[in-house]
Structure formats: structure tokens, C-alpha cells
Design a protein around this motif. Structure first.
Motif, PDB file in Angstrom:
ATOM      1  N   LYS A  74       0.835  -1.208   0.000  1.00 24.13           N
ATOM      2  CA  LYS A  74       0.000   0.000   0.000  1.00 24.13           C
ATOM      3  C   LYS A  74       0.867   1.254   0.000  1.00 24.13           C
ATOM      4  O   LYS A  74       0.605   2.200  -0.742  1.00 24.13           O
ATOM      5  CB  LYS A  74      -0.936  -0.028   1.210  1.00 24.13           C
ATOM      6  CG  LYS A  74      -1.876   1.150   1.275  1.00 24.13           C
ATOM      7  CD  LYS A  74      -2.942   0.987   2.335  1.00 24.13           C
ATOM      8  CE  LYS A  74      -2.382   0.965   3.722  1.00 24.13           C
ATOM      9  NZ  LYS A  74      -3.418   1.038   4.763  1.00 24.13           N
ATOM     10  N   ASP A  91     -13.501   2.450  -4.764  1.00 24.46           N
ATOM     11  CA  ASP A  91     -12.755   1.311  -4.227  1.00 24.46           C
ATOM     12  C   ASP A  91     -13.653   0.080  -4.348  1.00 24.46           C
ATOM     13  O   ASP A  91     -14.627  -0.061  -3.606  1.00 24.46           O
ATOM     14  CB  ASP A  91     -12.379   1.582  -2.773  1.00 24.46           C
ATOM     15  CG  ASP A  91     -11.549   0.488  -2.123  1.00 24.46           C
ATOM     16  OD1 ASP A  91     -11.130  -0.459  -2.834  1.00 24.46           O
ATOM     17  OD2 ASP A  91     -11.322   0.581  -0.904  1.00 24.46           O
ATOM     18  N   SER A 130     -13.814  -3.709  -1.537  1.00 31.52           N
ATOM     19  CA  SER A 130     -13.136  -2.900  -0.521  1.00 31.52           C
ATOM     20  C   SER A 130     -12.530  -3.677   0.635  1.00 31.52           C
ATOM     21  O   SER A 130     -11.605  -3.186   1.276  1.00 31.52           O
ATOM     22  CB  SER A 130     -14.103  -1.854   0.038  1.00 31.52           C
ATOM     23  OG  SER A 130     -14.503  -0.988  -0.984  1.00 31.52           O
ATOM     24  N   ILE A 169      -7.791   0.835   1.605  1.00 30.17           N
ATOM     25  CA  ILE A 169      -7.498   1.776   0.517  1.00 30.17           C
ATOM     26  C   ILE A 169      -8.432   2.982   0.621  1.00 30.17           C
ATOM     27  O   ILE A 169      -8.003   4.127   0.449  1.00 30.17           O
ATOM     28  CB  ILE A 169      -7.621   1.083  -0.856  1.00 30.17           C
ATOM     29  CG1 ILE A 169      -6.599  -0.060  -0.988  1.00 30.17           C
ATOM     30  CG2 ILE A 169      -7.475   2.091  -1.990  1.00 30.17           C
ATOM     31  CD1 ILE A 169      -5.137   0.347  -0.941  1.00 30.17           C
ATOM     32  N   SER A 170      -9.695   2.747   0.930  1.00 31.27           N
ATOM     33  CA  SER A 170     -10.666   3.842   1.055  1.00 31.27           C
ATOM     34  C   SER A 170     -10.243   4.852   2.117  1.00 31.27           C
ATOM     35  O   SER A 170     -10.264   6.066   1.877  1.00 31.27           O
ATOM     36  CB  SER A 170     -12.054   3.288   1.405  1.00 31.27           C
ATOM     37  OG  SER A 170     -12.583   2.513   0.374  1.00 31.27           O
ATOM     38  N   VAL A 189     -15.199   9.291  -1.765  1.00 32.80           N
ATOM     39  CA  VAL A 189     -14.750   7.913  -1.969  1.00 32.80           C
ATOM     40  C   VAL A 189     -15.957   6.996  -1.814  1.00 32.80           C
ATOM     41  O   VAL A 189     -16.631   7.027  -0.783  1.00 32.80           O
ATOM     42  CB  VAL A 189     -13.641   7.500  -0.978  1.00 32.80           C
ATOM     43  CG1 VAL A 189     -13.278   6.032  -1.161  1.00 32.80           C
ATOM     44  CG2 VAL A 189     -12.409   8.375  -1.155  1.00 32.80           C
ATOM     45  N   SER A 207     -16.972   3.090  -1.587  1.00 30.58           N
ATOM     46  CA  SER A 207     -16.428   1.765  -1.296  1.00 30.58           C
ATOM     47  C   SER A 207     -17.535   0.745  -1.542  1.00 30.58           C
ATOM     48  O   SER A 207     -18.615   0.873  -0.974  1.00 30.58           O
ATOM     49  CB  SER A 207     -15.984   1.672   0.160  1.00 30.58           C
ATOM     50  OG  SER A 207     -15.172   2.767   0.521  1.00 30.58           O
ATOM     51  N   PHE A 241      -9.836   1.794  -7.857  1.00 31.54           N
ATOM     52  CA  PHE A 241      -8.992   0.710  -7.354  1.00 31.54           C
ATOM     53  C   PHE A 241      -9.857  -0.532  -7.186  1.00 31.54           C
ATOM     54  O   PHE A 241     -10.981  -0.436  -6.695  1.00 31.54           O
ATOM     55  CB  PHE A 241      -8.379   1.096  -6.002  1.00 31.54           C
ATOM     56  CG  PHE A 241      -7.473   0.042  -5.435  1.00 31.54           C
ATOM     57  CD1 PHE A 241      -6.172  -0.074  -5.875  1.00 31.54           C
ATOM     58  CD2 PHE A 241      -7.932  -0.846  -4.470  1.00 31.54           C
ATOM     59  CE1 PHE A 241      -5.330  -1.052  -5.347  1.00 31.54           C
ATOM     60  CE2 PHE A 241      -7.106  -1.827  -3.948  1.00 31.54           C
ATOM     61  CZ  PHE A 241      -5.794  -1.928  -4.395  1.00 31.54           C
TER      62      PHE A 241
END
Length: 176
Positions: free
Chosen positions: A29, A49, A52, A57-58, A69, A71, A116
Motif C-alpha cells: 500500500k 474502491d 473494498s 485503501i478507502s 470515496v 467503497s 482501485f
């Protein structure tokens, strides 16, 4: 789970041992975000994301200033964990969806600066995910899509593929 940088830096969240998710390692990461920092201005960016898992990552994206964001996580326990993390930090910039990624992609009409995806490595449809994401028109022009995967996938023939980075057993394929 540790937040590496940004306003939530050094925050830790204990992931229940019962989780089936394979969270992106801190090493992978950190290296991913070092690469992305030179390509994306996270400040006020929109991000998606997919798969998730723990929300690692979120929360990292939000910590670095993303304006929104989303997720998407199918597993209810994981979804609830991500919601709890977002409530703990008090962010209003997060939307956590408990649902199937493929159904979400079918109905998504929003565009994102960064997408992502970290699907289970054994997911039968993993090899089709780049086309599913890139053909939907949900990545903004100049945006970046990163797919995390194992070593048995190679996306170099995809016209949107730009590079692959490998950190231990974690592979990140970058698409634009």
C-alpha cells in the motif's frame, strides 16, 4: 490496519480475525501510494474502491484528501467494519455500499479520477475486470485504474495498460 499518510496518519483499526479478506499489505500500500502521489492530485479527487475488503485503501484515500470515496463491498461483516471506520474518523466524504461489484458497475453513471479494485485472487472474472471498468466510461479522462492481482495475470496486451508494479506477491496493474 494502519493509515500511512494524511490527516488520519498513524491511526490503527483492528481488523477482526474472522475476516476472510486478504488486506493489501502496508508495504504494498505504501509503495502504491508513492507511485500514485506523482500521478494524482488526491485533493478533492473522486475515487471508487471496488472489493473494498477492510476499507484500507478507502480510508487511505480519504486521509490524503479525496473529496469523495465510494467503497463497494459484498460481505456484510466487511461492509459494517468499513462503515464503523468511517464513522470513527467522522468523515462525510465516504459512501459505503453493501453490494455486488459487478451489479454496481452495470448501474454506475458517475465518473472517477481514481478507481482501485482488489478482488479475491481466485475470482473467476478477475481477468475481465479491466474491460468491465474501462468500457463503462466511469474513469475520467486522465484518470487511473489500478487492479491488484496475483502473479498468474498479465494485462500487457490491454490497450489501456500502462505498467505493472510488483511488491512481494502483490501485483498492481495500472490502466489509463
Amino acid at each position: 490496519m494502519r493509515v500511512i499518510s494524511g490527516i488520519y496518519r498513524h491511526r490503527r483499526f483492528d481488523v477482526p480475525r474472522t475476516f476472510k479478506a486478504r488486506p493489501t499489505t502496508d508495504f504494498a500500500k505504501e509503495n502504491l501510494f508513492n507511485v500514485l502521489a506523482n500521478r494524482i492530485d488526491f485533493e478533492d479527487a473522486t475515487a471508487l474502491d471496488l472489493f473494498s475488503g477492510t476499507g484500507s485503501i478507502s480510508i487511505e484515500l480519504l486521509s490524503r484528501g479525496c473529496g469523495r470515496v465510494i467503497s463497494v463491498e459484498k460481505d456484510r461483516d466487511h461492509y459494517n467494519f468499513i462503515r464503523k471506520v468511517m464513522e470513527t474518523v467522522g468523515t462525510q466524504n465516504s459512501l459505503v455500499i453493501n453490494g455486488d461489484v459487478f451489479k454496481y458497475l452495470e448501474g454506475c453513471h458517475e465518473q472517477f479520477d481514481f478507481i482501485f479494485a482488489d478482488p479475491p485472487y481466485q475470482l473467476p472474472e478477475l481477468g475481465e475486470i479491466p474491460e468491465m471498468v474501462l468500457n463503462r466510461g466511469i474513469l475520467k479522462p486522465g484518470g487511473i485504474f489500478v487492479l491488484e492481482h496475483g502473479d498468474k495475470y498479465d494485462f500487457k496486451e490491454n490497450p489501456h495498460f500502462r505498467q505493472m508494479r510488483v511488491y512481494g506477491s502483490v501485483h498492481f496493474s495500472f490502466f489509463e
